[in-house]
Structures are given as structure tokens and as C-alpha cells.
Design a protein around this motif. Structure first.
Motif, PDB file in Angstrom:
ATOM      1  N   GLN A   1      21.147-120.306  20.957  1.00 16.21           N
ATOM      2  CA  GLN A   1      20.314-121.405  21.464  1.00 16.21           C
ATOM      3  C   GLN A   1      18.867-121.248  21.630  1.00 16.21           C
ATOM      4  OE1 GLN A   1      22.101-124.200  22.470  1.00 16.21           O
ATOM      5  NE2 GLN A   1      23.851-122.946  21.534  1.00 16.21           N
ATOM      6  N   PRO A   2      17.991-122.024  21.321  1.00 16.07           N
ATOM      7  CA  PRO A   2      16.633-122.113  21.233  1.00 16.07           C
ATOM      8  C   PRO A   2      16.272-121.366  22.837  1.00 16.07           C
ATOM      9  CG  PRO A   2      16.962-124.095  20.215  1.00 16.07           C
ATOM     10  CD  PRO A   2      18.235-123.646  21.189  1.00 16.07           C
ATOM     11  N   VAL A   3      15.244-120.193  22.675  1.00 14.11           N
ATOM     12  CA  VAL A   3      14.440-119.895  23.823  1.00 14.11           C
ATOM     13  C   VAL A   3      13.138-120.314  23.675  1.00 14.11           C
ATOM     14  CG1 VAL A   3      13.952-117.956  25.122  1.00 14.11           C
ATOM     15  CG2 VAL A   3      16.125-117.979  24.026  1.00 14.11           C
ATOM     16  N   MET A   4      12.423-120.174  22.529  1.00 12.97           N
ATOM     17  CA  MET A   4      10.951-120.480  22.406  1.00 12.97           C
ATOM     18  C   MET A   4      10.710-120.721  20.821  1.00 12.97           C
ATOM     19  SD  MET A   4       8.052-117.921  23.242  1.00 12.97           S
ATOM     20  CE  MET A   4       6.156-118.197  22.581  1.00 12.97           C
ATOM     21  N   ALA A   5       9.886-121.690  20.709  1.00 14.18           N
ATOM     22  CA  ALA A   5       9.497-121.921  19.237  1.00 14.18           C
ATOM     23  C   ALA A   5       8.195-121.474  19.061  1.00 14.18           C
ATOM     24  CB  ALA A   5       9.312-123.385  19.052  1.00 14.18           C
ATOM     25  N   ASN A   6       7.846-121.530  17.607  1.00 13.45           N
ATOM     26  CA  ASN A   6       6.651-120.852  17.135  1.00 13.45           C
ATOM     27  C   ASN A   6       6.404-119.448  17.435  1.00 13.45           C
ATOM     28  OD1 ASN A   6       5.382-123.516  16.190  1.00 13.45           O
ATOM     29  ND2 ASN A   6       5.381-124.027  18.469  1.00 13.45           N
ATOM     30  N   VAL A   7       7.331-118.709  17.497  1.00  9.26           N
ATOM     31  CA  VAL A   7       7.382-117.221  17.662  1.00  9.26           C
ATOM     32  C   VAL A   7       6.779-116.491  16.111  1.00  9.26           C
ATOM     33  CG1 VAL A   7       8.493-115.050  18.362  1.00  9.26           C
ATOM     34  CG2 VAL A   7       8.902-117.092  19.589  1.00  9.26           C
ATOM     35  N   THR A   8       5.771-115.751  15.992  1.00  7.46           N
ATOM     36  CA  THR A   8       5.375-115.370  14.827  1.00  7.46           C
ATOM     37  C   THR A   8       5.769-113.790  14.562  1.00  7.46           C
ATOM     38  OG1 THR A   8       3.368-114.945  15.914  1.00  7.46           O
ATOM     39  CG2 THR A   8       3.633-116.851  14.548  1.00  7.46           C
ATOM     40  N   ASN A   9       6.303-113.217  15.758  1.00  3.22           N
ATOM     41  CA  ASN A   9       6.854-112.085  15.638  1.00  3.22           C
ATOM     42  C   ASN A   9       7.787-111.372  16.576  1.00  3.22           C
ATOM     43  OD1 ASN A   9       7.121-109.285  14.451  1.00  3.22           O
ATOM     44  ND2 ASN A   9       5.655-108.385  15.880  1.00  3.22           N
ATOM     45  N   LEU A  10       8.832-111.032  16.439  1.00  3.33           N
ATOM     46  CA  LEU A  10       9.799-110.194  17.511  1.00  3.33           C
ATOM     47  C   LEU A  10      10.159-108.919  16.761  1.00  3.33           C
ATOM     48  CD1 LEU A  10      11.499-110.692  20.036  1.00  3.33           C
ATOM     49  CD2 LEU A  10      13.284-111.465  18.416  1.00  3.33           C
ATOM     50  N   GLN A  11       9.697-107.904  17.591  1.00  2.23           N
ATOM     51  CA  GLN A  11      10.212-106.692  17.268  1.00  2.23           C
ATOM     52  C   GLN A  11      10.783-105.876  18.413  1.00  2.23           C
ATOM     53  OE1 GLN A  11       7.072-104.567  15.235  1.00  2.23           O
ATOM     54  NE2 GLN A  11       8.167-102.542  15.023  1.00  2.23           N
ATOM     55  N   PHE A  12      11.697-104.979  18.146  1.00  2.00           N
ATOM     56  CA  PHE A  12      12.406-104.064  18.981  1.00  2.00           C
ATOM     57  C   PHE A  12      12.425-102.549  18.601  1.00  2.00           C
ATOM     58  CE2 PHE A  12      14.821-108.162  19.223  1.00  2.00           C
ATOM     59  CZ  PHE A  12      14.647-108.428  20.570  1.00  2.00           C
ATOM     60  N   ILE A  13      11.686-101.738  19.657  1.00  2.00           N
ATOM     61  CA  ILE A  13      11.543-100.254  19.507  1.00  2.00           C
ATOM     62  C   ILE A  13      12.313 -99.711  20.723  1.00  2.00           C
ATOM     63  CG2 ILE A  13       9.971 -98.606  19.486  1.00  2.00           C
ATOM     64  CD1 ILE A  13       7.796-100.349  18.826  1.00  2.00           C
ATOM     65  N   TYR A  14      13.169 -98.597  20.201  1.00  2.00           N
ATOM     66  CA  TYR A  14      14.226 -97.958  20.978  1.00  2.00           C
ATOM     67  C   TYR A  14      13.686 -96.394  21.375  1.00  2.00           C
ATOM     68  CZ  TYR A  14      16.655-102.171  19.255  1.00  2.00           C
ATOM     69  OH  TYR A  14      17.073-103.450  19.073  1.00  2.00           O
ATOM     70  N   TYR A  15      14.170 -96.113  22.581  1.00  2.00           N
ATOM     71  CA  TYR A  15      13.692 -94.855  22.882  1.00  2.00           C
ATOM     72  C   TYR A  15      14.843 -93.916  23.375  1.00  2.00           C
ATOM     73  CZ  TYR A  15       8.873 -96.469  22.416  1.00  2.00           C
ATOM     74  OH  TYR A  15       7.792 -97.116  22.051  1.00  2.00           O
ATOM     75  N   ASP A  16      14.839 -92.689  23.556  1.00  2.00           N
ATOM     76  CA  ASP A  16      15.920 -91.901  24.103  1.00  2.00           C
ATOM     77  C   ASP A  16      15.507 -91.523  25.415  1.00  2.00           C
ATOM     78  OD1 ASP A  16      14.465 -89.625  23.677  1.00  2.00           O
ATOM     79  OD2 ASP A  16      15.597 -89.038  22.060  1.00  2.00           O
ATOM     80  N   THR A  17      16.315 -90.789  25.904  1.00  2.00           N
ATOM     81  CA  THR A  17      16.126 -90.194  27.273  1.00  2.00           C
ATOM     82  C   THR A  17      14.851 -89.396  27.327  1.00  2.00           C
ATOM     83  OG1 THR A  17      16.969 -88.927  29.228  1.00  2.00           O
ATOM     84  CG2 THR A  17      17.551 -88.078  27.028  1.00  2.00           C
ATOM     85  N   ASN A  18      14.571 -88.577  26.296  1.00  2.00           N
ATOM     86  CA  ASN A  18      13.132 -87.945  26.328  1.00  2.00           C
ATOM     87  C   ASN A  18      12.073 -88.935  25.913  1.00  2.00           C
ATOM     88  OD1 ASN A  18      14.346 -85.499  26.720  1.00  2.00           O
ATOM     89  ND2 ASN A  18      15.161 -85.510  24.799  1.00  2.00           N
ATOM     90  N   ASP A  19      12.135 -90.086  25.732  1.00  2.00           N
ATOM     91  CA  ASP A  19      11.006 -91.235  25.457  1.00  2.00           C
ATOM     92  C   ASP A  19      10.942 -91.044  23.817  1.00  2.00           C
ATOM     93  OD1 ASP A  19       9.970 -93.153  26.447  1.00  2.00           O
ATOM     94  OD2 ASP A  19       7.792 -92.420  26.661  1.00  2.00           O
ATOM     95  N   ALA A  20      11.632 -90.309  23.047  1.00  2.00           N
ATOM     96  CA  ALA A  20      11.299 -90.224  21.602  1.00  2.00           C
ATOM     97  C   ALA A  20      11.980 -91.647  21.201  1.00  2.00           C
ATOM     98  CB  ALA A  20      12.040 -88.931  21.124  1.00  2.00           C
ATOM     99  N   VAL A  21      11.387 -92.135  19.940  1.00  2.00           N
ATOM    100  CA  VAL A  21      11.948 -93.265  19.366  1.00  2.00           C
ATOM    101  C   VAL A  21      12.694 -92.965  18.197  1.00  2.00           C
ATOM    102  CG1 VAL A  21      10.919 -94.930  17.340  1.00  2.00           C
ATOM    103  CG2 VAL A  21       9.453 -94.087  19.043  1.00  2.00           C
ATOM    104  N   LEU A  22      14.062 -93.836  18.625  1.00  2.00           N
ATOM    105  CA  LEU A  22      15.076 -93.842  17.742  1.00  2.00           C
ATOM    106  C   LEU A  22      14.998 -94.789  16.589  1.00  2.00           C
ATOM    107  CD1 LEU A  22      17.562 -94.169  20.684  1.00  2.00           C
ATOM    108  CD2 LEU A  22      17.254 -92.198  19.279  1.00  2.00           C
ATOM    109  N   PRO A  23      14.890 -94.385  15.483  1.00  2.00           N
ATOM    110  CA  PRO A  23      14.792 -95.410  14.181  1.00  2.00           C
ATOM    111  C   PRO A  23      15.896 -96.250  14.167  1.00  2.00           C
ATOM    112  CG  PRO A  23      14.726 -92.799  13.642  1.00  2.00           C
ATOM    113  CD  PRO A  23      14.989 -92.880  15.166  1.00  2.00           C
ATOM    114  N   PRO A  24      15.529 -97.295  14.157  1.00  2.00           N
ATOM    115  CA  PRO A  24      16.392 -98.425  13.893  1.00  2.00           C
ATOM    116  C   PRO A  24      17.497 -98.329  12.732  1.00  2.00           C
ATOM    117  CG  PRO A  24      14.192 -99.377  14.155  1.00  2.00           C
ATOM    118  CD  PRO A  24      14.285 -97.867  13.830  1.00  2.00           C
ATOM    119  N   ALA A  25      17.179 -97.774  11.696  1.00  2.00           N
ATOM    120  CA  ALA A  25      18.032 -97.440  10.645  1.00  2.00           C
ATOM    121  C   ALA A  25      18.974 -96.484  10.976  1.00  2.00           C
ATOM    122  CB  ALA A  25      17.274 -96.950   9.482  1.00  2.00           C
TER     123      ALA A  25
END
Length: 231
Positions: free
Chosen positions: A161-185
Motif C-alpha cells: 500500500q502506498p505510504v508516500m510518493a516522490n521518494v528518491t532514496n530509501l536506505q536501511f542501516i543495521y547496528y548490533d548491541t555494540n553499535d557496530a554496523v551489520l553489513p546487509p549482505a
């Protein structure tokens, strides 16, 4: 007292004088028209930016509230939390997010009564961006960093279902309990997904008609602490 009229007093403007007057009037009118045009464009630009700000704020509030509750699992009968899939719409990676939560039993009353599963309305949620304008045929999922204007969609099992139109970027970054980045791959197993403790969302939208705006885009970057993962 005798008044003597000059022979020149009965003459009108010369052609040269009329032409000079018309040039001056034209310049004045040109300036006035330009002023009104710029004023109208400014107000249109402001209106589009206000509309974009409201859409961005609403999308941020919705995503923050729901992602924060990912992994809500009071009864601990099954695994509930972030999910992976071969379908990019239903994956947890850089351009989409998929999570479950147990918040109600679906009986339709006003009381929130977890029942040990994530099969009830608004308990299995996906967010992603598609290459369309939120109407007509749904386009392909857009990658993070692809600046093509697209549609932010929310899918709870009945289609995106549409939430918002004209979105030019959507990106998610994930962190563990130590605030270290978890690579999406690397988020391909339940064990890896269960390490997520914080999600950062980068959401960029543009105004409906960028060609008529002085400010054309806005970016919201916000972090969401997951309350229930690891509990």
C-alpha cells in the motif's frame, strides 16, 4: 490681468515623446509582471515544501513506531523478529525491511492481546520502494541510492500500500548491541538478523513539481532503537 497663451500650448506630445513614454511604461509593467510571477512561484514552492514536510513527518512517525516494536514476542512460542527472503520486497537489507511482531490476537476489540503468533493484522510488515508514482502498475523494487523518484510502500500481506510518493532514496542501516554496523549482505540467516538492535533509516523525498520550486527535496535520517530484540 491679461493672459497670453503661447502658441506651443495647443500642441500635444510628439511621436518621440510618446515612444519614450511607452518604453518606460513597458519596462515598469515588465518589472511588475516579473515581481508577481516570482511571488507566485515562491508561494507555490513553499506550499510544495510544506506538503513534502508533512508527508515526510507522517512516514517517519509510522515507520519509527512499527520498527521499534519489531520482535515483540511476549509469549515466546515461535521466532518473531526480522525476516529474510529471496523476494526483495520481503527481505531485510539496504533497500527493504521485513519484520514481525506479536501485539494482538485479531479479535477486533480495543485491547492489545498477544496470542503467540504474527498472523494477525499489522503484525507482519514490510517497507520498500518501487519504481512508480503510487498509482497504476506497481514497478520493480528500487535499490538504495537509486535516485529515481518512487513510491514508498507498506505491505502487511495484502499487497504494497502506498505510504508516500516522490521518494528518491530509501536506505536501511543495521547496528548490533555494540553499535557496530551489520553489513546487509550478511543478514541472510536468523542468527544474523537476531543481532539487530538499532535501525537507521535514510528517507529522501522531492516536491511534486521540482521545476517550479526553489527547494526541491528533503531528507530525514533517524535511528530507531529496537525495544524487544534480545529480550
Amino acid at each position: 490681468m491679461n493672459i497670453r497663451w503661447s502658441p506651443l500650448s495647443d500642441k500635444g506630445f510628439t511621436l518621440v515623446e510618446l515612444m519614450i513614454a511607452m518604453v518606460i511604461l513597458g519596462l515598469v509593467l515588465t518589472g511588475v509582471v516579473k515581481m508577481f510571477t516570482n511571488t507566485g512561484r515562491f508561494h507555490t514552492s513553499q506550499e510544495m515544501m510544506v506538503s513534502l514536510t508533512q508527508d515526510m513527518r507522517a512516514a517517519k512517525m509510522l515507520m519509527s513506531q512499527e520498527i521499534r516494536e519489531a520482535g515483540c514476542n511476549p509469549k515466546h512460542l515461535i521466532r518473531i523478529g526480522f525476516q529474510t527472503s529471496s523476494d526483495d520486497r520481503y527481505n531485510t537489507d539496504a533497500n527493504s525491511i521485513h519484520f514481525t511482531r506479536d501485539i494482538d490476537n485479531g479479535d477486533g476489540d480495543a485491547n492489545l492481546e498477544p496470542d503467540g503468533d504474527a498472523n494477525d493484522p499489522n503484525e507482519d510488515i514490510r517497507y520498500y520502494r518501487t519504481n512508480d508514482n503510487c498509482s497504476g502498475t506497481v514497478g520493480a523494487v528500487l535499490a538504495a541510492g537509486n535516485n529515481t523518484p518512487g513510491c514508498l510502500r507498506r505491505n502487511t500481506g495484502g499487497g504494497g500500500q502506498p505510504v508516500m510518493a516522490n521518494v528518491t532514496n530509501l536506505q536501511f542501516i543495521y547496528y548490533d548491541t555494540n553499535d557496530a554496523v551489520l553489513p546487509p549482505a550478511g543478514l541472510t540467516t536468523n542468527a544474523a538478523l537476531d543481532k539487530i538492535r538499532t535501525v537507521e533509516v535514510i528517507l529522501t523525498g522531492q516536491v511534486e513539481n521540482p521545476g517550479r520550486a526553489t527547494e526541491t527535496s528533503q531528507t530525514q535520517r533517524f535511528r530507531i532503537k529496537i525495544r524487544n530484540m534480545g529480550v
